[in-house]
Design a protein around this motif. Structure first.
Motif, PDB file in Angstrom:
ATOM      1  N   UNK A  64       0.882  -1.106  -0.160  1.00 10.84           N
ATOM      2  CA  UNK A  64       0.066   0.098   0.046  1.00 10.84           C
ATOM      3  C   UNK A  64       0.923   1.249  -0.039  1.00 10.84           C
ATOM      4  N   UNK A  65       2.078   1.283   0.834  1.00  7.53           N
ATOM      5  CA  UNK A  65       2.760   2.454   1.153  1.00  7.53           C
ATOM      6  C   UNK A  65       3.298   2.652  -0.347  1.00  7.53           C
ATOM      7  N   UNK A  66       3.710   1.884  -1.066  1.00  9.21           N
ATOM      8  CA  UNK A  66       4.676   2.062  -2.365  1.00  9.21           C
ATOM      9  C   UNK A  66       3.465   2.396  -3.483  1.00  9.21           C
ATOM     10  N   UNK A  67       2.475   1.778  -3.400  1.00  7.91           N
ATOM     11  CA  UNK A  67       1.247   2.206  -4.208  1.00  7.91           C
ATOM     12  C   UNK A  67       0.987   3.919  -4.245  1.00  7.91           C
ATOM     13  N   UNK A  68       0.990   4.158  -2.901  1.00  9.28           N
ATOM     14  CA  UNK A  68       0.486   5.757  -2.789  1.00  9.28           C
ATOM     15  C   UNK A  68       1.938   6.364  -3.024  1.00  9.28           C
ATOM     16  N   UNK A  69       2.911   6.226  -2.802  1.00 11.93           N
ATOM     17  CA  UNK A  69       4.123   6.806  -3.219  1.00 11.93           C
ATOM     18  C   UNK A  69       4.313   6.904  -4.612  1.00 11.93           C
ATOM     19  N   UNK A  70       3.930   5.837  -5.350  1.00  9.51           N
ATOM     20  CA  UNK A  70       4.033   5.782  -6.875  1.00  9.51           C
ATOM     21  C   UNK A  70       3.098   6.683  -7.482  1.00  9.51           C
ATOM     22  N   UNK A  71       1.872   6.599  -7.157  1.00 10.08           N
ATOM     23  CA  UNK A  71       0.702   7.392  -7.742  1.00 10.08           C
ATOM     24  C   UNK A  71       0.854   8.842  -7.404  1.00 10.08           C
ATOM     25  N   UNK A  72       1.531   9.244  -6.585  1.00  9.99           N
ATOM     26  CA  UNK A  72       1.569  10.786  -6.130  1.00  9.99           C
ATOM     27  C   UNK A  72       2.879  11.166  -6.644  1.00  9.99           C
ATOM     28  N   UNK A  73       3.776  10.493  -7.158  1.00 12.77           N
ATOM     29  CA  UNK A  73       5.134  10.855  -7.763  1.00 12.77           C
ATOM     30  C   UNK A  73       5.352  11.784  -8.820  1.00 12.77           C
ATOM     31  N   UNK A  74       4.247  11.883  -9.482  1.00 14.79           N
ATOM     32  CA  UNK A  74       4.039  12.849 -10.650  1.00 14.79           C
ATOM     33  C   UNK A  74       2.956  13.012 -11.321  1.00 14.79           C
ATOM     34  N   UNK A  75       2.598  13.811 -12.366  1.00 14.15           N
ATOM     35  CA  UNK A  75       1.242  13.909 -12.692  1.00 14.15           C
ATOM     36  C   UNK A  75       0.795  12.704 -13.425  1.00 14.15           C
ATOM     37  N   UNK A  76      -0.786  12.694 -13.122  1.00 12.39           N
ATOM     38  CA  UNK A  76      -1.517  11.496 -13.782  1.00 12.39           C
ATOM     39  C   UNK A  76      -2.254  12.322 -14.668  1.00 12.39           C
ATOM     40  N   UNK A  77      -2.996  11.617 -15.578  1.00  9.50           N
ATOM     41  CA  UNK A  77      -4.091  11.760 -16.695  1.00  9.50           C
ATOM     42  C   UNK A  77      -5.427  11.093 -16.485  1.00  9.50           C
ATOM     43  N   UNK A  78      -5.974  11.922 -15.485  1.00  6.28           N
ATOM     44  CA  UNK A  78      -7.449  11.217 -15.026  1.00  6.28           C
ATOM     45  C   UNK A  78      -8.734  11.728 -16.336  1.00  6.28           C
ATOM     46  N   UNK A  79      -9.232  10.580 -16.263  1.00  2.00           N
ATOM     47  CA  UNK A  79     -10.585  10.779 -17.629  1.00  2.00           C
ATOM     48  C   UNK A  79     -11.662   9.920 -17.292  1.00  2.00           C
ATOM     49  N   UNK A  80     -12.680  10.298 -17.769  1.00  2.00           N
ATOM     50  CA  UNK A  80     -13.981   9.527 -17.829  1.00  2.00           C
ATOM     51  C   UNK A  80     -14.272   9.448 -19.137  1.00  2.00           C
ATOM     52  N   UNK A  81     -14.578   8.061 -19.509  1.00  2.00           N
ATOM     53  CA  UNK A  81     -15.093   7.709 -20.902  1.00  2.00           C
ATOM     54  C   UNK A  81     -16.367   6.876 -20.836  1.00  2.00           C
ATOM     55  N   UNK A  82     -17.076   6.961 -21.927  1.00  2.00           N
ATOM     56  CA  UNK A  82     -18.395   6.603 -22.218  1.00  2.00           C
ATOM     57  C   UNK A  82     -18.523   5.647 -23.391  1.00  2.00           C
ATOM     58  N   UNK A  83     -19.428   4.643 -23.258  1.00  2.00           N
ATOM     59  CA  UNK A  83     -19.740   3.923 -24.265  1.00  2.00           C
ATOM     60  C   UNK A  83     -20.301   2.477 -23.995  1.00  2.00           C
ATOM     61  N   UNK A  84     -20.604   1.619 -24.815  1.00  5.31           N
ATOM     62  CA  UNK A  84     -21.098   0.428 -24.595  1.00  5.31           C
ATOM     63  C   UNK A  84     -20.242  -0.623 -23.684  1.00  5.31           C
ATOM     64  N   UNK A  85     -20.608  -0.940 -22.896  1.00  5.19           N
ATOM     65  CA  UNK A  85     -19.905  -1.602 -21.835  1.00  5.19           C
ATOM     66  C   UNK A  85     -18.358  -1.153 -21.716  1.00  5.19           C
ATOM     67  N   UNK A  86     -18.152   0.021 -21.419  1.00  4.97           N
ATOM     68  CA  UNK A  86     -16.976   0.755 -21.618  1.00  4.97           C
ATOM     69  C   UNK A  86     -16.020   0.229 -20.074  1.00  4.97           C
ATOM     70  N   UNK A  87     -16.840  -0.222 -19.412  1.00  7.67           N
ATOM     71  CA  UNK A  87     -16.004  -0.587 -17.972  1.00  7.67           C
ATOM     72  C   UNK A  87     -15.169  -1.989 -18.206  1.00  7.67           C
ATOM     73  N   UNK A  88     -15.983  -2.763 -18.778  1.00 10.58           N
ATOM     74  CA  UNK A  88     -15.307  -4.315 -18.992  1.00 10.58           C
ATOM     75  C   UNK A  88     -14.390  -4.449 -20.216  1.00 10.58           C
TER      76      UNK A  88
END
Ligand code: CMP
Length: 137
Positions: free
Chosen positions: A59-83
């Motif tokens: 968990x600590x490693x995960x938090x350190x990595x995801x905060x280590x630099x910019x991310x590109x966050x998105x919302x996408x829409x479409x047919x069954x886009x989750x799976x």
């Protein structure tokens, strides 16, 4: 059904300039980009986003990595886009992520794996709200 999902290019993917390729893959598939922002995740947001993993040894490693630099966050829409989005991302385990998928093409490790995507309708609702607010649902 038409649905929405949350996808995020992780700091390694932004650093490696893979944002354009990843957006292109989802656009060519036929999905629609609804929201997007380049941002740096705070420790607080990282802990909320990854709350279900809080007891894991990495968990600590995960938090350190995801905060280590910019991310590109998105919302996408479409047919069954989750799976379908998860199929396009490829498996988390690099031994199982097939060539042709994003992780299969660009990543060799379980941690620096380029992209995150919601794994269910419930997590999509939660993650979209967390990053973009209820208006984006
Ligand atoms: P993600 O889909 O963002 O959600 C949880 C993340 O935990 C997952 O991607 C992996 O990158 C990460 N993860 C899973 N297992 C490990 C591990 N053993 N060590 C480090 N990170 C991991």
């Amino acid at each position: 059904a038409i649905e929405k999902t949350f996808l995020m290019v992780k700091p390694d993917g932004v650093e490696r300039q893979l944002v354009g390729d990843i957006v292109d893959r989802f656009e060519r598939k036929g999905f629609t980009l609804c929201e997007a922002k380049l941002m740096t995740i705070t420790e607080d947001l990282a802990k909320q986003h990854y709350a279900e993993h809080s007891e894991r040894p990495f968990f600590g490693e995960l938090v350190d990595f995801i905060t280590s630099g910019p991310v590109f966050a998105m919302v996408w829409e479409g047919e069954n886009v989750i799976s379908v989005g998860r199929l396009m991302m490829g498996a988390t385990n690099p031994l199982e992520s097939a060539p042709g998928t994003i992780r299969g093409d660009y990543s060799t490790t379980v941690s620096h794996n380029v992209i995150h995507g919601s794994d269910s309708f419930a997590s999509a609702q939660r993650e979209i709200t967390l990053f973009f607010g209820e208006e984006a649902l």
